[in-house]
Design a protein around this motif. Structure first.
Motif, PDB file in Angstrom:
ATOM      1  N   PRO A   1     -24.570  -6.792   6.714  1.00  0.00           N
ATOM      2  CA  PRO A   1     -25.164  -7.749   5.778  1.00  0.00           C
ATOM      3  C   PRO A   1     -26.678  -7.864   5.953  1.00  0.00           C
ATOM      4  N   GLU A   2     -27.140  -7.741   7.197  1.00  0.00           N
ATOM      5  CA  GLU A   2     -28.581  -7.832   7.449  1.00  0.00           C
ATOM      6  C   GLU A   2     -29.321  -6.671   6.789  1.00  0.00           C
TER       7      GLU A   2
ATOM      8  N   LEU B   1     -32.628  -4.377   2.361  1.00  0.00           N
ATOM      9  CA  LEU B   1     -32.746  -3.454   1.237  1.00  0.00           C
ATOM     10  C   LEU B   1     -33.008  -4.214  -0.053  1.00  0.00           C
ATOM     11  N   LYS B   2     -32.318  -5.322  -0.235  1.00  0.00           N
ATOM     12  CA  LYS B   2     -32.525  -6.115  -1.451  1.00  0.00           C
ATOM     13  C   LYS B   2     -33.966  -6.632  -1.517  1.00  0.00           C
ATOM     14  N   GLU B   3     -34.466  -7.051  -0.386  1.00  0.00           N
ATOM     15  CA  GLU B   3     -35.850  -7.522  -0.336  1.00  0.00           C
ATOM     16  C   GLU B   3     -36.823  -6.400  -0.680  1.00  0.00           C
TER      17      GLU B   3
ATOM     18  N   LEU C   1     -35.836  -0.869   7.667  1.00  0.00           N
ATOM     19  CA  LEU C   1     -34.498  -0.283   7.814  1.00  0.00           C
ATOM     20  C   LEU C   1     -34.583   1.036   8.563  1.00  0.00           C
ATOM     21  N   LYS C   2     -33.564   1.308   9.350  1.00  0.00           N
ATOM     22  CA  LYS C   2     -33.513   2.598  10.048  1.00  0.00           C
ATOM     23  C   LYS C   2     -32.575   3.548   9.309  1.00  0.00           C
TER      24      LYS C   2
END
Length: 205
Positions: A12-13, A18-20, A39-40
């Motif tokens: 979820p994090e 990604l949404k941000e 993100l990795k």
DNA sequence: AACACGTACAACCGCCGATTA
DNA sequence: ATAATCGGCGGTTGTACGTGT
């Protein structure tokens, strides 16, 4: 190639990150997503997650008989052109349709009605039920279904709308065609403002 | 209750075409 | 002209979950 990309199920994090990212940069430039979002994940993984799961307007509900009919008909025309088929089913992704086809129809294609448990369920309505009588007018004159591996020479007019592979004639004028550049992420369209498969097809006037 | 099997779906892989340097 | 990069697509795999025995 850069090593150390994270793989596996998304948390979820990660989804929030990604949404941000998409909120501030748009759903493009996936190659820079790792650098800009924290993100990795590699760009392809991010794009896939966005397109298939996070993008607004996705239905995430069981396929309706009407949608089944559309899939069957369009697959008969285009074969495994899942992204093309998906453009006729707002709120559905190519991956979703591909999975659905494989689990519901592929086996039967090889061995029809082998699956006794699913036999009744497979009585999906033909498109005639919702396409009316003039279906044949838009198919091959002899009524043949086209080769599943149709290529550009055989029918696509890829010059019509950028990289959208439009058929040389829309097979079903009753079905509004929604190339991505038309539908985009318009919440109204994706939310079923023009499409409401739960009831009936709402055709553009 | 436990196991085997089938189904559904998320995610990865490899390829290809378009674009860019 | 060409090599590198990127985005998109279709095929495939892994696994969680449901169902039957």
């Amino acid at each position: 190639m850069r090593q150390g990309w994270r793989k596996g199920p998304w948390t979820p994090e990660e989804d929030e990150l990604l949404k941000e990212y998409v909120k501030s940069h748009g759903d493009c430039k996936w190659s820079s997503v790792a650098r800009l979002s924290g993100l990795k994940r590699n760009g392809k993984s991010c794009r896939l997650r966005w397109v298939n799961y996070l993008r607004p307007g996705l239905k995430r509900a069981p396929f309706t008989p009407l949608e089944e009919g559309i899939i069957i008909e369009l697959h008969a025309i285009w074969g495994n052109k899942w992204s093309t088929i998906a453009r006729y089913l707002p709120g559905r992704t190519d991956n979703e349709i591909k999975n659905y086809w494989r689990t519901h129809f592929k086996e039967r294609e090889d061995k029809p009605y082998r699956d006794h448990k699913q036999k009744d369920k497979f009585e999906a309505p033909t498109s005639d039920a919702f396409l009316g009588q003039n279906k044949k007018d838009h198919c091959q004159p002899d009524g043949e279904t086209r080769d599943h591996k149709m290529n550009d020479e055989q029918g696509y007019d890829s010059s019509s709308v950028g990289d959208q592979c439009l058929p040389w004639e829309t097979p079903y004028p009753e079905i509004p065609y929604w190339p991505d550049l038309v539908v985009g992420d318009d919440p109204f369209l994706w939310a079923g403002g023009l499409w409401n498969f739960d009831d009936d097809l709402v055709v553009l006037s």
